[in-house]
Design a protein around this motif. Structure first.
Motif, PDB file in Angstrom:
ATOM      1  N   GLU A 252      37.834 -40.486   1.553  1.00 51.92           N
ATOM      2  CA  GLU A 252      38.730 -41.117   2.532  1.00 51.92           C
ATOM      3  C   GLU A 252      38.417 -42.595   2.691  1.00 51.92           C
ATOM      4  O   GLU A 252      38.852 -43.230   3.636  1.00 51.92           O
ATOM      5  N   GLN A 253      37.641 -43.152   1.740  1.00 53.25           N
ATOM      6  CA  GLN A 253      37.242 -44.562   1.811  1.00 53.25           C
ATOM      7  C   GLN A 253      37.638 -45.275   0.525  1.00 53.25           C
ATOM      8  O   GLN A 253      37.527 -44.732  -0.569  1.00 53.25           O
ATOM      9  N   ALA A 294      43.705 -43.376   2.110  1.00 52.48           N
ATOM     10  CA  ALA A 294      42.382 -43.471   2.725  1.00 52.48           C
ATOM     11  C   ALA A 294      42.500 -43.682   4.227  1.00 52.48           C
ATOM     12  O   ALA A 294      43.560 -44.056   4.736  1.00 52.48           O
ATOM     13  N   GLU A 296      39.668 -45.350   5.660  1.00 52.09           N
ATOM     14  CA  GLU A 296      38.765 -46.487   5.866  1.00 52.09           C
ATOM     15  C   GLU A 296      38.752 -47.374   4.622  1.00 52.09           C
ATOM     16  O   GLU A 296      38.771 -46.881   3.496  1.00 52.09           O
ATOM     17  N   VAL A 298      36.593 -50.713   2.987  1.00 53.78           N
ATOM     18  CA  VAL A 298      35.453 -51.628   3.045  1.00 53.78           C
ATOM     19  C   VAL A 298      35.835 -52.887   2.276  1.00 53.78           C
ATOM     20  O   VAL A 298      36.074 -52.834   1.064  1.00 53.78           O
ATOM     21  N   LYS A 326      35.651 -52.008   7.484  1.00 56.15           N
ATOM     22  CA  LYS A 326      34.267 -52.485   7.438  1.00 56.15           C
ATOM     23  C   LYS A 326      34.217 -53.688   6.503  1.00 56.15           C
ATOM     24  O   LYS A 326      35.097 -53.863   5.655  1.00 56.15           O
TER      25      LYS A 326
END
Length: 588
Positions: A252-253, A294, A296, A298, A326
């Motif tokens: 999920e990232q 996703a 999240e 980064v 993030k």
């Protein structure tokens, strides 16, 4: 030839507008409608509406609207026939292809064929003696042959006609090569290779098609990178490099890197959820695409000033797409590729530690604010706290605001209530500015100032508003089309656009089926369909009866023959006298 009505009716019946849009946009119910953040422009407050009862959508923020076909065309970057085929396959229908005008579909298919053949040509060139400089560059950057093959990397030969000669030999025309943007016409009229003496990175869409290329020069020549311009199959604002691989990661990232080599190095190291935007700043369309795969993201951009600035621009877009954000900062001002290679076989472990330890976007933005302020001075402390309050005011979540206000209060030895009061003040100012901006936009829309589809609306404002209302009435009450058409024949309409829409509506009304926007998609352009969707959305929650329709027709009769403001200013004495006589006749 257009598609038959029976097919479009069946396609419409089998396609649930709300279900289709919900697979791309997070929607919530609001009365009879569904609302969400628009997938076609950057917004914070939901203004994207779906109307399940008439199978249409409209965004009050950017003015995009239409039916299921229009939605798929825009969100998937397809032409009309490709969107129909997309929906037909989803609904289990066979498209009646006989005599259909699909010239754009055929062109797109040819461009995709050219791109596929070009990618093969570049890859085989890389593995030949001519491609030795490119192969040495890639292996020198630590890439294995397995990775090179996996990404289909290639090399464009130094000759200016090598690719074009090859493609013409296998049956493609000069015009098709230019349309695909693998070639261009020189001043002398010759068709020349767009890319030469460059390491080539094929860009592949989510369906596995090669849609574009990026090319890196191996010398100090500028520009370092050149990329395919927009073509019938590619729009750089909506594509993501390596998303075709990253979407299958299963997690999920996603990791958003800055360039091709960063992404490829991350994949080789084991981070197969990495991807990058394509030669441009992150766009709303790209953020929305990520949110489909996703929860999240980064951000892992370079640590230089340009990379940090790009990260600051990307954060609000990703947040407003519903993603947790993030920010990973690579030590030593290195990019991810350099950092992973510098640790050899331990590259994965070192980068994984950075990934696990990276903070969220709020912490990142507060840290960047703090870096720019001298906290040893009163002015510096005030500047830091004021900037922090402005930033926290942009957060929708009150709990987030409370938590970070508490951290700031503890860090700066100041009362938390003072920080919260400043956050609320900034929030009220932002809301006031947003309301004023919306009010101005509504004023401009109502006056016809921003109407590019019907530019004559401004000259005939009262008449056009009545004509639009009458068109909306017919969508709601198609059974009354008979007496409406008798009292308001098309020639009474004041602008070509409203007249054409009215004629199209009357032509599609039958006694055995309801009317929808899908019925008009073959008669109107995408922009015109959006304009009709705007009309329908404006009157969607308004109860309009026969008396109202008669009043609209009366207004049209009153306005017919009136001189516009511009015409009045330039009118002769005889023109003015004739105008006054017409007004007297109307009053009788």
């Amino acid at each position: 030839m257009p598609l038959p009505d029976f097919f479009l009716q069946e396609l419409k019946a089998r396609t649930d507008m709300a279900e289709l849009v919900s697979s791309y946009v997070n929607l919530r119910r609001s009365g009879r409608n569904l609302v969400g953040l628009c997938p076609f422009h950057h917004e914070k407050t939901p203004s994207f509406n779906v109307y399940p009862d008439n199978g249409s959508f409209y965004c009050f923020g950017c003015g995009t609207g239409g039916d299921v076909i229009t939605f798929v065309r825009k969100i998937e970057n397809l032409d009309y026939m490709e969107a129909v085929r997309f929906l037909a396959q989803r609904a289990g229908l066979q498209v009646p292809e006989d005599h259909v005008d699909d010239s754009m579909s055929r062109l797109r298919a040819r461009v995709l064929e050219i791109n596929r053949e070009t990618a093969r040509f570049y890859h085989s060139t890389l593995l030949s003696p001519i491609g030795k400089p490119g192969l040495e560059y890639l292996t020198g950057r630590g890439l294995s042959m397995r990775t090179i093959r996996h990404f289909g990397l290639g090399f464009s030969p130094p000759g200016r006609f090598t690719l074009t000669d090859h493609l013409k030999k296998v049956g493609y025309t000069d015009d098709e090569l230019v349309q695909a943007n693998v070639a261009f016409k020189s001043r002398s009229g010759k068709t020349m290779d767009r890319f030469y003496s460059r390491v080539m990175f094929p860009i592949i869409d989510l369906r596995g098609n090669v849609v574009a290329f990026g090319g890196r020069i191996l010398t100090d020549e500028k520009p370092k990178y050149i990329n395919t311009s927009d073509t019938p199959v590619y729009h750089k604002s909506s594509g993501l490099f390596a998303m075709n691989f990253a979407k299958n990661n299963g997690g999920e990232q996603l990791i958003l890197a800055e360039g091709y080599m960063d992404v490829i190095s991350l994949h080789q190291a084991g981070f197969t959820n990495a991807m990058a935007s394509l030669g441009t700043s992150l766009t709303v369309e790209q953020a929305r695409l990520m949110s489909r795969y996703a929860k999240e993201v980064v951000i892992c951009y370079d640590s230089d000033a340009a990379g940090q600035k790009a990260a600051s621009r990307a954060i609000p877009m990703l947040r407003e797409a519903g993603l947790l954000v993030k920010v990973l900062s690579v030590p030593g001002n290195k990019d991810p590729d350099e950092y992973i290679r510098s640790h050899g076989e331990e590259g994965y472990a070192y980068f994984k530690r950075l990934l696990d330890a990276c903070g969220n976007d709020v912490e990142y933005r507060l840290a960047k604010l703090k870096e720019g302020c001298n906290l040893n001075t009163a002015d510096g402390r005030v500047s830091y706290l004021t900037g922090a309050a402005e930033m926290l005011a942009t957060l929708d979540n009150r709990i987030e605001q409370e938590v970070y206000a508490g951290r700031l209060a503890e860090e700066m030895s100041i009362d938390k209530s003072s920080i919260l009061a400043q956050i609320r003040k900034q929030g009220r100012q932002r809301e006031k500015q947003r309301t004023q901006r919306q009010f101005r936009e509504v004023q401009q829309e109502m006056s016809g100032m921003k109407d590019t589809v019907n530019p004559e609306k401004r000259r005939h404002l009262r008449a056009v508003n009545a004509e639009e209302a009458l068109i909306a009435y017919l969508f709601a009450h198609p059974d009354n089309a008979g007496w409406v058409s008798q009292k308001a024949p098309p020639e009474k309409f004041s602008t070509p656009f409203t007249r054409r829409v009215y004629e199209a509506v009357l032509g599609k009304i039958t006694n055995d089926k309801p009317l929808s926007l899908t019925d008009l998609t073959q008669s109107l352009t995408g922009e015109e369909i959006s304009a009709v969707a705007r009309i329908l959305s404006r009157y969607h929650s308004v109860s309009v009866g026969q008396e109202d329709a008669e009043e609209y027709i009366q207004v049209m009769n009153q306005e017919a023959g009136k001189l516009s403001e511009e015409e009045l200013r330039n009118a002769s004495g005889d023109d003015l006298m004739q105008q006054l006589e017409r007004l007297r006749e109307m009053k009788k």
